[in-house]
Design a protein around this motif. Sequence first.
Motif, PDB file in Angstrom:
ATOM      1  N   THR A  29       0.750  -1.290  -0.006  1.00  0.00           N
ATOM      2  CA  THR A  29       0.025   0.149   0.002  1.00  0.00           C
ATOM      3  C   THR A  29       1.061   1.284   0.012  1.00  0.00           C
ATOM      4  O   THR A  29       1.627   1.377   0.775  1.00  0.00           O
ATOM      5  N   VAL A 100      -1.222   5.937  -9.487  1.00  0.00           N
ATOM      6  CA  VAL A 100      -1.143   5.205  -8.384  1.00  0.00           C
ATOM      7  C   VAL A 100      -1.090   6.319  -7.076  1.00  0.00           C
ATOM      8  O   VAL A 100      -0.514   7.422  -7.107  1.00  0.00           O
ATOM      9  N   SER A 101      -2.270   6.313  -6.353  1.00  0.00           N
ATOM     10  CA  SER A 101      -2.716   7.545  -5.441  1.00  0.00           C
ATOM     11  C   SER A 101      -2.160   7.169  -4.010  1.00  0.00           C
ATOM     12  O   SER A 101      -2.024   5.874  -3.803  1.00  0.00           O
ATOM     13  N   ASP A 104      -3.579   3.734  -2.225  1.00  0.00           N
ATOM     14  CA  ASP A 104      -3.670   2.742  -3.227  1.00  0.00           C
ATOM     15  C   ASP A 104      -2.838   1.481  -2.935  1.00  0.00           C
ATOM     16  O   ASP A 104      -1.894   1.528  -2.191  1.00  0.00           O
ATOM     17  N   ASN A 129      -4.227  -2.229  -9.061  1.00  0.00           N
ATOM     18  CA  ASN A 129      -4.677  -1.625  -7.857  1.00  0.00           C
ATOM     19  C   ASN A 129      -5.834  -2.290  -7.111  1.00  0.00           C
ATOM     20  O   ASN A 129      -6.181  -3.585  -7.596  1.00  0.00           O
ATOM     21  N   GLN A 130      -6.162  -1.941  -5.971  1.00  0.00           N
ATOM     22  CA  GLN A 130      -7.349  -2.700  -5.367  1.00  0.00           C
ATOM     23  C   GLN A 130      -8.556  -2.935  -6.119  1.00  0.00           C
ATOM     24  O   GLN A 130      -9.352  -3.673  -5.669  1.00  0.00           O
TER      25      GLN A 130
END
Length: 462
Positions: A29, A100-101, A104, A129-130
Amino acid sequence: MNQEYTPAMLENRTYDELAVGDSATLTRTLTKDDIDAFAILSGDVNPAHLDDAYAKETPFQKVIAHGMWGGTLISTVLGTQLPGPGTIYMGQNMRFVRPVSLGDTVAVTLTVKEKKDKNVVVLDCVCTNQNGKNVIVGEAEIMAPTTKVRRPQATLPKMRLQRLERFEKLIALVDKSSALRCAVVYPEELHTLKAVVEAAQAGLLRPVLIGDSARIADTARAAGLDLGACDWHEAGSALEAATVAVDMARAKEVAAIMQGSIPVHTLLHVVLRHAGGLRTTRRVSHAYVADVPSYAQPLIITDAEVNVSPSLEDKRDIVQNAIDLAHLLDIEQPRVAILSAAEAFNSNLDSSTDAAVLCKMHERNDITGGEVDGPMTFDAAIKPEVASRKYPQSTVAGQANVLMVPNLEAANMLVKQLAHFAHADIAGIVMGARVPVILSNPIDNVRTRLASAAMAHLLFHR
């Protein structure tokens, strides 16, 4: 029976052991620490990495910036799982397809696509990503190990990032639409002129330089400083400059005073003179505000500059000044620890006796606006685990944000220890006079100088 610790093992897969279709996955993460640590290691201060507002405005840049973090995860899988230790990374072809933040969760999956001659292997690389959306896709080409390796996994060192962000929040409290007119007393040293220019550029102060204009201009010119935003007032000596500054404050021509090349005691002697000074009914005191990276909140330490050996009545005002300052810093209910070497009341220690009386004064509303407790040791004031053991009923212990230190000597040593051992940023201000007084220090940095100016601004408009 104590179970013996067994470290995790790292085991590679040699070229001969690899088969097309073999895969490995790593999930991580993205945290702010990851972003900042990456910037520190790479030296990359691109605002797309570090400025969230900029990143939101430029999503493509954000893809590249945080995609680089995803790329490091691919390298991690290659070096620790597939094939593992002994792998030589030869090349890659990656596409960063989604941003990608912060927050994430990225799953990195590598799959053996092709085995070539000379131990070369091509792997498919997919980062999702998730939400199951691809963020990075591509291929990596490596040279697989030929020698079997199985060894204990090394323990990663612990890293603590020193975040010094609280002063930025302090400065943000100031209304910069009207800069504070500030008399700067005999500013012949470079560090004072830097403070003046920085505060003017930040919209905090409108400086009035009081001193020898020729020498001041020479110092600024040699350092490439632009004093165009400053007003000027001629004075032939530091004492004359201090007198002019105080007279201007009494006439409401300036709203603050800043120390230049003049000793603190000389400046304060003029500020506090009985006839023509800036005294009020409140005892004048100094407070340092420390941004300590390892502490969860700003920490006010008082008094380390003005009151050498304060009386009990002086201490009452010193505590009240600190509480009032804490309110200006958006601390709604300041928690004041009255420090002593004694964990409990001890009549042989003046600091312990004074602490007990100050708590009684607080109980009778002679000190208002915060919580006060003492006598209290320093460790119990700031460490919850010590507080729970020594002062389990205290609402201050373990979470103090104001430290009232017994005398100037002890306070001064504490402040310098926080600066040099705990790597704290320290800003300070003199309170209790008709206008706030900023004391300058050659070791101050931009953050601390601006924070001191901001406190002067907040105090004046209180």
